[in-house]
Write a protein that holds these residues in place. Structure first.
Motif, PDB file in Angstrom:
ATOM      1  N   ASN A 104      76.034   0.691 -38.486  1.00 10.37           N
ATOM      2  CA  ASN A 104      76.427  -0.031 -39.697  1.00 10.37           C
ATOM      3  C   ASN A 104      76.918  -1.443 -39.389  1.00 10.37           C
ATOM      4  O   ASN A 104      77.998  -1.865 -39.789  1.00 10.37           O
ATOM      5  CB  ASN A 104      77.496   0.752 -40.467  1.00 10.37           C
ATOM      6  N   ASN A 105      76.088  -2.175 -38.655  1.00 12.88           N
ATOM      7  CA  ASN A 105      76.327  -3.585 -38.395  1.00 12.88           C
ATOM      8  C   ASN A 105      75.040  -4.357 -38.661  1.00 12.88           C
ATOM      9  O   ASN A 105      74.162  -3.865 -39.385  1.00 12.88           O
ATOM     10  CB  ASN A 105      76.816  -3.781 -36.953  1.00 12.88           C
ATOM     11  N   LEU A 106      74.929  -5.527 -38.087  1.00  6.10           N
ATOM     12  CA  LEU A 106      73.752  -6.373 -38.304  1.00  6.10           C
ATOM     13  C   LEU A 106      73.087  -6.738 -36.979  1.00  6.10           C
ATOM     14  O   LEU A 106      72.505  -7.814 -36.844  1.00  6.10           O
ATOM     15  CB  LEU A 106      74.159  -7.644 -39.064  1.00  6.10           C
ATOM     16  N   PHE A 107      73.176  -5.863 -36.011  1.00  4.24           N
ATOM     17  CA  PHE A 107      72.605  -6.143 -34.699  1.00  4.24           C
ATOM     18  C   PHE A 107      71.076  -6.225 -34.778  1.00  4.24           C
ATOM     19  O   PHE A 107      70.433  -5.483 -35.530  1.00  4.24           O
ATOM     20  CB  PHE A 107      73.012  -5.070 -33.695  1.00  4.24           C
ATOM     21  N   THR A 108      70.521  -7.114 -33.966  1.00  4.50           N
ATOM     22  CA  THR A 108      69.073  -7.321 -33.952  1.00  4.50           C
ATOM     23  C   THR A 108      68.559  -7.183 -32.513  1.00  4.50           C
ATOM     24  O   THR A 108      69.304  -6.833 -31.599  1.00  4.50           O
ATOM     25  CB  THR A 108      68.728  -8.707 -34.500  1.00  4.50           C
ATOM     26  N   GLU A 109      67.295  -7.465 -32.354  1.00  2.00           N
ATOM     27  CA  GLU A 109      66.594  -7.432 -31.067  1.00  2.00           C
ATOM     28  C   GLU A 109      66.528  -6.003 -30.524  1.00  2.00           C
ATOM     29  O   GLU A 109      66.642  -5.039 -31.277  1.00  2.00           O
ATOM     30  CB  GLU A 109      67.227  -8.423 -30.082  1.00  2.00           C
ATOM     31  N   THR A 110      66.352  -5.836 -29.248  1.00  2.00           N
ATOM     32  CA  THR A 110      66.026  -4.531 -28.682  1.00  2.00           C
ATOM     33  C   THR A 110      67.267  -3.802 -28.182  1.00  2.00           C
ATOM     34  O   THR A 110      68.335  -4.400 -28.008  1.00  2.00           O
ATOM     35  CB  THR A 110      65.049  -4.688 -27.510  1.00  2.00           C
ATOM     36  N   VAL A 111      67.086  -2.501 -27.941  1.00  7.25           N
ATOM     37  CA  VAL A 111      68.142  -1.702 -27.327  1.00  7.25           C
ATOM     38  C   VAL A 111      68.154  -2.039 -25.835  1.00  7.25           C
ATOM     39  O   VAL A 111      67.134  -1.882 -25.157  1.00  7.25           O
ATOM     40  CB  VAL A 111      67.893  -0.201 -27.531  1.00  7.25           C
ATOM     41  N   THR A 145      71.502   2.149 -38.749  1.00  7.27           N
ATOM     42  CA  THR A 145      71.727   1.160 -39.808  1.00  7.27           C
ATOM     43  C   THR A 145      72.044  -0.211 -39.229  1.00  7.27           C
ATOM     44  O   THR A 145      73.103  -0.802 -39.458  1.00  7.27           O
ATOM     45  CB  THR A 145      72.832   1.624 -40.777  1.00  7.27           C
ATOM     46  N   ASN A 146      71.126  -0.700 -38.435  1.00  4.97           N
ATOM     47  CA  ASN A 146      71.143  -2.074 -37.961  1.00  4.97           C
ATOM     48  C   ASN A 146      69.762  -2.664 -38.209  1.00  4.97           C
ATOM     49  O   ASN A 146      69.016  -2.162 -39.053  1.00  4.97           O
ATOM     50  CB  ASN A 146      71.532  -2.127 -36.480  1.00  4.97           C
ATOM     51  N   MET A 147      69.404  -3.685 -37.478  1.00  2.00           N
ATOM     52  CA  MET A 147      68.080  -4.291 -37.599  1.00  2.00           C
ATOM     53  C   MET A 147      67.434  -4.411 -36.222  1.00  2.00           C
ATOM     54  O   MET A 147      66.812  -5.419 -35.894  1.00  2.00           O
ATOM     55  CB  MET A 147      68.190  -5.656 -38.291  1.00  2.00           C
ATOM     56  N   LEU A 148      67.604  -3.369 -35.420  1.00  5.20           N
ATOM     57  CA  LEU A 148      67.074  -3.381 -34.065  1.00  5.20           C
ATOM     58  C   LEU A 148      65.556  -3.312 -34.080  1.00  5.20           C
ATOM     59  O   LEU A 148      64.960  -2.602 -34.899  1.00  5.20           O
ATOM     60  CB  LEU A 148      67.649  -2.204 -33.274  1.00  5.20           C
TER      61      LEU A 148
END
Length: 981
Positions: free
Chosen positions: A275-282, A299-302
């Motif tokens: 429940n954050n707005l993190f992006t890019e890859t794991v 619930t991010n944008m990974l």
């Protein structure tokens, strides 16, 4: 021996007993200090009765621990004793005190800064109380405190920088569940020995200092910053935290890439960045975390591929990567995660086959829904059969047969295979699932006949088979589905007649059979299904009369059209029946009294005998019968109106005879908090000072029926809400009060605020309820801060459905029904998952007498929500008043506008405007723009439902049970590639 005696003794024997006298004086300072401390608090259960001011030493007192050598007080532990009051003077006399714990009580006011005078204090626990104001910056001045817990209070404001100027000894700090705000102080980096830090559930904001702040605390083991308002990105190079075991940043606004050096925490067991707005890859560095058991990045944008190294996390038990933008395939090596019991990768873009090894693990729940998985479902192992309770593979591109082994899953309760491309028959083995309650196979391209053993267990509550190619007839064994309340078989190729055995489904509420090839008449026995609320039989080949009872007499045209010859005034075309047509009786075809036919002699007039033997045509008979029915209806309506007027007159007289009395100057009698879930004798205890709950600093809201306060109560000291009933003097009799509140105390529903207990005196009554932390729906709709994201359509629908379920529970689970009377966004509270909780229900049961002033205030505070009949009569009529309020609530949630808005020259009434826009064909223009994208096929019927609920005629409104079922029908699964809402 008293203090005076000791003092005289010391004066007489000064030469030989100087040291002993000094010690005696010091010991008696501790006695006096504790007695002074006791005098400022309330002890309703007399736990501190052993504290006697005449004692020479306090070491024999309860809850006191002394050093056995020096006889000095070293520990004072008063946890969970139901104490209240403020921390005043006295404790500063305990010069050798190391442990002070006052947790789980009702202390209020500010935290006394004189606690900093305890120069040997190591452990300070003031958690789960009602402390307010700000944290004293001098609290840790001694430099000796190792453990500090101020969690679950009402402390507000920023954390002072000076709090951490001398914190070299601090090992554990918890400030969670308060009202703290602002940034984390830079001085926190001084606490270099800190092991545990919990700042969760506050309003901290800004970007934590990653270079000189908490990330430099190299000895930290557990770090919880969840459910705050932190923003910004987390740079690389800050996670050289060798001892870190638990890290939770859930529920913030962090953005950017996940730090690539997370793998430098070799002992990490729990990682929650959801429940954050993190992006890019794991980051691949996570694969080195061999001790990690809990990983939640949902619930991010990974983006990027699903981590192929996931099999390296051999200790993993919980994995949630749902609601991201991951691509690629699940790795075959996932089968080495032998401890994994929960996996959710739903709402991503994953492709490829489901690894066979995945179904050999001992899962409780598997959710792979709404991806692009292909291939067939792997056969499960005996380990999976023993544990799996929920399986969701919906919204993919799976093909092939359903494994017969699936019937061996004895614990499986939920099975969703909808929106796939199986192109196979429904396996009869599904009938072996003895605990299955939900079976969803919609749009799975199944064909063939429906197995007759599907309901052998008798536990299925939801059976959805829509949008397939099922042929043959509906099996007669469908009557064995005794628990079924939703049966949906629309858009298939079913033929034959509707089985009469369907009348055995006494719990059935929704029946959808549209778009099939069903023939014959509808079994009249279906009219006896009292719980049936919604039926759609359109576009079949049905004919004949509708069942005479139940919901069939109120079906609309859209539920009936497209059939061969159903007899209904709503449909055009022939009315075909499977019985001989009635003969047309021609009066001129009968002979006269002389035996001649009328017309045998040209010009003959009808005889007298014929005039006395009229035969009526079939249409005339129908007209007469209809007239009789209408007349009977009018008589019944008049009788009901007379009864209603008598009842209203009685209530009006009661209202007129009621007058409100002032509470000012009233002396409070001793009262008790009574807990409905009492488990021990200690749960019922007296309160001498109830005003300790009702302080302005603790106030969190007010309404027509009273003011709401935030407090801790009960032996477990959970965070609760206390409502002070402002009209409580209208229930002066204890028996009346407890009789009505006893009913409300039994109510338990996930969409109601639970009533935990009550406090009663003749002049003061308090209700103790659950505390719902995330505020009201009104705040989310109309007072949202710019940093708070608007409610999506998915969440708005969730709130609508949950509220409807709560009201339906009140209306249909009790006789007489429990009405709310004040449905509006202020009374819909939201928890951390945006689950709605209805508050203030049933208060009119407790407040049996309401004066006209209170009633007028109630209507003034709910303008636009009050049903016409309720506003006119100033009292309730029936539960349809709540339905009206719910309809207005729907409009407010969908449009984001208030029900009544005042302009310079006019007053805008929301439901009237929506009705006009619907008639003009542009109703979707009124949808709240902040929702973003939304499915029109859901929003449009929801708006129509709102207008039905706000009908001016109460009988035209649906019941809340019908509303729930209609909403559940509207909320169909989203097709696989449809965007999430």
């Amino acid at each position: 021996m008293g203090f005076l005696h000791v003092f005289i003794f010391a004066l007489i024997f000064v030469p030989s007993f100087t040291i002993n006298a000094d010690e005696s004086l010091n010991l008696n300072e501790e006695v006096l200090g504790l007695i002074v401390f006791k005098s400022s608090i309330t002890d309703p259960s007399s736990h501190l009765s052993s504290w006697n001011q005449d004692d020479q030493t306090p070491c024999s007192w309860k809850f006191i621990t002394c050093n056995p050598v020096t006889s000095r007080v070293t520990e004072l532990t008063l946890d969970g004793l139901n104490l209240s009051g403020k921390i005043g003077k006295g404790l500063e006399k305990l010069r050798n005190l190391k442990v002070l714990s006052l947790a789980n009580n009702h202390f209020t006011g500010h935290i006394n800064p004189e606690l900093s005078l305890l120069t040997n204090l190591e452990h300070l626990n003031l958690s789960r109380n009602g402390f307010s104001d700000r944290i004293p910056g001098s609290l840790t001045n001694s430099g000796t405190i190792k453990f500090l817990d101020l969690s679950q209070n009402f402390i507000s404001g920023p954390v002072p920088e000076e709090l951490f100027t001398n914190c070299l000894s601090l090992r554990s700090l918890s400030l969670s569940s308060n009202n703290l705000e602002g940034p984390i102080p830079h001085s926190l980096s001084n606490c270099t020995t800190l092991n545990h830090l919990n700042l969760s559930s506050n309003s901290f904001s800004g970007n934590p200092d990653f270079t000189s702040g908490i990330w430099t605390l190299t000895r930290i083991r557990t770090l919880d910053l969840s459910r705050n308002s932190f923003t910004g990105s987390i740079p690389n190079g800050v996670f050289a935290l060798h001892d870190l075991k638990e890290l939770s940043l859930e529920g913030n606004h962090f953005s950017g890439a996940l730090p690539s050096d997370l793998g430098l925490c070799p002992h990490l067991k729990k990682l929650d960045f959801s429940n954050n707005l993190f992006t890019e890859t794991v980051p691949e560095s996570l694969k080195t975390l061999s001790t990690l058991s809990y990983l939640n990045l949902a619930t991010n944008m990974l983006t990027g591929e699903f981590p192929q190294w996931i099999g390296s996390l051999t200790s993993l038990e919980y994995l949630d990567l749902s609601r991201n933008r991951l691509t690629g395939m699940l790795p075959e090596t996932i089968d080495v995660l032998y401890s994994l019991t929960y996996i959710s990768v739903s709402d991503n873009n994953l492709t490829g086959n489901i690894p066979d090894g995945l179904f050999k693990l001992g899962f409780d729940r598997i959710d792979l829904s709404r991806n692009e998985f292909t291939g067939s479902i792997p056969p499960g192992s005996s380990k999976l059969f023993e544990s799996l309770e929920s399986l969701d593979l919906s919204g993919n591109r799976l093909i092939g047969d359903i494994p017969a082994e699936m019937g061996l899953n004895s614990k499986l309760r939920y099975l969703n295979l909808s929106w796939n491309n199986f192109q196979t028959r429904m396996p009869p083995e599904l009938g072996y699932l003895q605990n299955l309650t939900v079976l969803d196979l919609r749009y799975g391209t199944f064909h063939g006949s429906i197995p007759g053993n599907l309901c052998d267990s008798g536990r299925i509550g939801i059976l959805q088979l829509d949008g397939n190619s099922f042929t043959g007839s509906i099996p007669n064994e469908i009557g064995n589905c005794s628990s079924l309340y939703l049966l949906s078989m629309s858009h298939n190729n079913l033929n034959g007649s509707i089985p009469r055995s369907m009348s055995q489904l006494k719990k059935l509420k929704i029946l959808k059979l549209e778009y099939n090839q069903l023939t014959g008449e509808i079994p009249p026995e279906l009219g006896e299904l009292e719980n049936l609320l919604s039926v759609n039989i359109s576009y079949n080949r049905l004919q004949g009369r509708l069942p005479s009872g139940g919901v069939f007499q109120t079906l609309g045209k859209s539920s009936l059209e497209g059939n061969l010859g159903i007899c209904s005034p709503l449909l055009q075309g022939p009315c075909k029946m499977n019985v001989p047509k009635p003969l047309y009786l021609d009066p001129f075809a009968y002979r006269n009294e002389n035996g001649r036919r009328r017309g045998d002699d040209q010009g003959d007039q009808p005889s007298k005998s014929f005039k006395h033997h009229h035969f009526l045509s079939f249409s005339v008979i129908i007209a007469i019968v209809a007239a009789v029915v209408i007349a009977i209806g009018v008589i019944v309506t008049l009788l009901l109106n007379i009864s209603a007027r008598r009842r209203l007159a009685f209530v009006d007289n009661a209202l007129e005879s009621c007058s409100s009395s002032s509470r000012s100057g009233a002396s409070l009698s001793m009262g008790k908090i009574v807990w409905f879930d009492s488990k021990s004798d200690h749960d019922n205890y007296c309160i001498v000072n109830p005003e300790a709950f009702l302080r302005k600093a603790n106030e969190i809201g007010s309404g027509v029926f009273g003011t709401l306060y935030k407090a801790y109560a009960g032996d477990d000291n959970n965070l609760l809400a206390i409502k002070n009933l402002v009209v409580s003097n209208m229930t002066p009799y204890h028996e009346d009060f407890i009789r009505e509140i006893g009913v409300l105390g039994k109510l338990r529903h996930p969409n109601l605020v639970s009533l935990k207990g009550y406090y009663w005196t003749p002049k003061l009554q308090l209700l103790v309820t659950d505390y719902v932390p995330y505020g009201s729906l009104y705040t989310k709709l109309h007072e949202r801060s710019p940093s708070c994201q608007p409610l999506s359509w998915r969440n708005r629908f969730k709130i609508l459905l949950g509220t409807a379920k709560g009201l339906a529970y009140l209306h249909h689970s009790f006789r007489p029904p429990i009405m709310h009377h004040n449905i509006k966004p202020n009374n819909i509270l939201l928890d951390e998952n945006l689950t709605p909780k209805i508050s203030d229900f049933g208060l009119t049961r407790i407040l049996s007498k309401l004066d006209k002033h209170v009633m007028n205030n109630r209507f003034q505070s709910a303008l636009g929500y009050v049903a016409p009949e309720l506003a006119c009569q100033s009292l309730r009529v029936n539960e349809k008043c709540d339905v009206y309020g719910f309809g207005v609530l729907i409009l407010e949630i969908v449009t984001g506008r208030r029900p009544i808005e005042y302009g310079e020259d006019n007053v805008l009434i929301l439901n009237e405007e929506v009705k006009i826009m619907l008639e003009e064909g542009n109703v979707l223009e009124c949808v709240d723009e902040s929702i973003g994208e939304y499915p029109e096929e859901e929003v449009l019927p929801v708006l129509k439902l709102a207008l039905v609920c706000t009908s001016q005629i109460p009988s035209s409104r649906p019941s809340m049970a019908e509303v729930v079922q209609i909403l559940q029908v509207i909320k169909t699964p989203v097709p696989p590639r449809m965007e999430s809402y």
